[in-house]
Design an enzyme around this catalytic site. Sequence first.
Site, PDB file in Angstrom:
ATOM      1  N   PHE A  13       0.807  -1.215   0.000  1.00  0.00           N
ATOM      2  CA  PHE A  13       0.000   0.000   0.000  1.00  0.00           C
ATOM      3  C   PHE A  13       0.846   1.275   0.000  1.00  0.00           C
ATOM      4  O   PHE A  13       1.941   1.306   0.548  1.00  0.00           O
ATOM      5  CB  PHE A  13      -0.926   0.003   1.219  1.00  0.00           C
ATOM      6  CG  PHE A  13      -1.788  -1.225   1.308  1.00  0.00           C
ATOM      7  CD1 PHE A  13      -2.858  -1.394   0.443  1.00  0.00           C
ATOM      8  CD2 PHE A  13      -1.506  -2.226   2.228  1.00  0.00           C
ATOM      9  CE1 PHE A  13      -3.645  -2.537   0.496  1.00  0.00           C
ATOM     10  CE2 PHE A  13      -2.283  -3.369   2.287  1.00  0.00           C
ATOM     11  CZ  PHE A  13      -3.355  -3.527   1.422  1.00  0.00           C
ATOM     12  N   ASP A  14       0.264   2.313  -0.643  1.00  0.00           N
ATOM     13  CA  ASP A  14       0.899   3.637  -0.671  1.00  0.00           C
ATOM     14  C   ASP A  14       0.167   4.621   0.234  1.00  0.00           C
ATOM     15  O   ASP A  14       0.774   5.573   0.729  1.00  0.00           O
ATOM     16  CB  ASP A  14       0.883   4.204  -2.099  1.00  0.00           C
ATOM     17  CG  ASP A  14       1.607   3.318  -3.084  1.00  0.00           C
ATOM     18  OD1 ASP A  14       2.679   2.798  -2.722  1.00  0.00           O
ATOM     19  OD2 ASP A  14       1.090   3.136  -4.203  1.00  0.00           O
ATOM     20  N   THR A  15      -1.140   4.410   0.415  1.00  0.00           N
ATOM     21  CA  THR A  15      -1.974   5.338   1.190  1.00  0.00           C
ATOM     22  C   THR A  15      -2.695   4.596   2.300  1.00  0.00           C
ATOM     23  O   THR A  15      -3.279   3.535   2.065  1.00  0.00           O
ATOM     24  CB  THR A  15      -3.011   6.031   0.279  1.00  0.00           C
ATOM     25  OG1 THR A  15      -2.339   6.725  -0.773  1.00  0.00           O
ATOM     26  CG2 THR A  15      -3.852   7.024   1.078  1.00  0.00           C
TER      27      THR A  15
END
Length: 306
Positions: A24-26
């Site tokens: 995940f990035d966010t």
Amino acid sequence: MVSSEPTPKKLTTIEDYKTFLDKFDTFMLDCDGVLWHGNRVLDGVLDTINFLRQNGKKLVFVTNNSTLSRANYVKKFQKLGIEASEKDIFSSAFATAVYLKEILKFPSDQKVYVIGESGIEDELREVGIQAIGLTEDNGTMMNHSDFGQIEPDATIGAVVCGFDLNLNYRKLAKAFMYLNNKKQNIHFILTNDDSTFPAPNGIFPGTGSLAQPLIHALKRQPLVMGKPNKPMLDCFFSNYHTDPERTCMVGDRLDTDIDFGRNGNIATLMVLTGVNTEEEALDPNQPIKPSYIIQSFGDFAKAKDA
């Protein structure tokens, strides 16, 4: 009815943490029960936040708590040692203001009657919407002779209900009078419908419980802004433009945080430091299941030196 959803994966090892974070990035982070209890930051949370940001992760604090404006949330974050700006905070109070202004095109010559605290009024005024109720009706007792003074008001275009520590009968009577006026189409909005909320010494009635007298008397359901409802979700993605496949919702409640993520088709992580327990999440009859479970959001800090 037995849930057909996959069994959540429990994250318990440093390798689990690293594999999860790489996906995940966010991260959409609930606050109460995830980051803090009252004014106490949970163990490891500050280290986890710093670790994730150092690794390029975007953190957005998504809360159903409407008592504070984003500006005042920033002050609270600062007192707790958490770095945050207004753009990092997405609250039900802010979402309500955005929805009234941008979606409903609320007329500038009308007012909103607020049952709630300063966060709602501050956010409404920030977008140019007139808000009343807090100053006029906080702490004002009501006598039987006062009923004759409560009348319909053509300038009221909406009633917004949020969490209110100073809820009293006068506020309920005024809100009912405005909403029960058949000659006007008054918007009825609830910032969130959480039945309870976590505090340092237990669980207490939340906004959804406080609004029940109006809902019952009016026999009318309000538009609910907060998690897990679609208006909040639509406002979030329109503001942040994140990739759903690389976004994860982190929360402590199955019926708000986890269901919110499911409604947006994004991964969910449930922490066990708030309202719901692991047993409740794993119950075969539980229809709402997280993608992952971890004991505490602060546990991710253990991966920083691995």
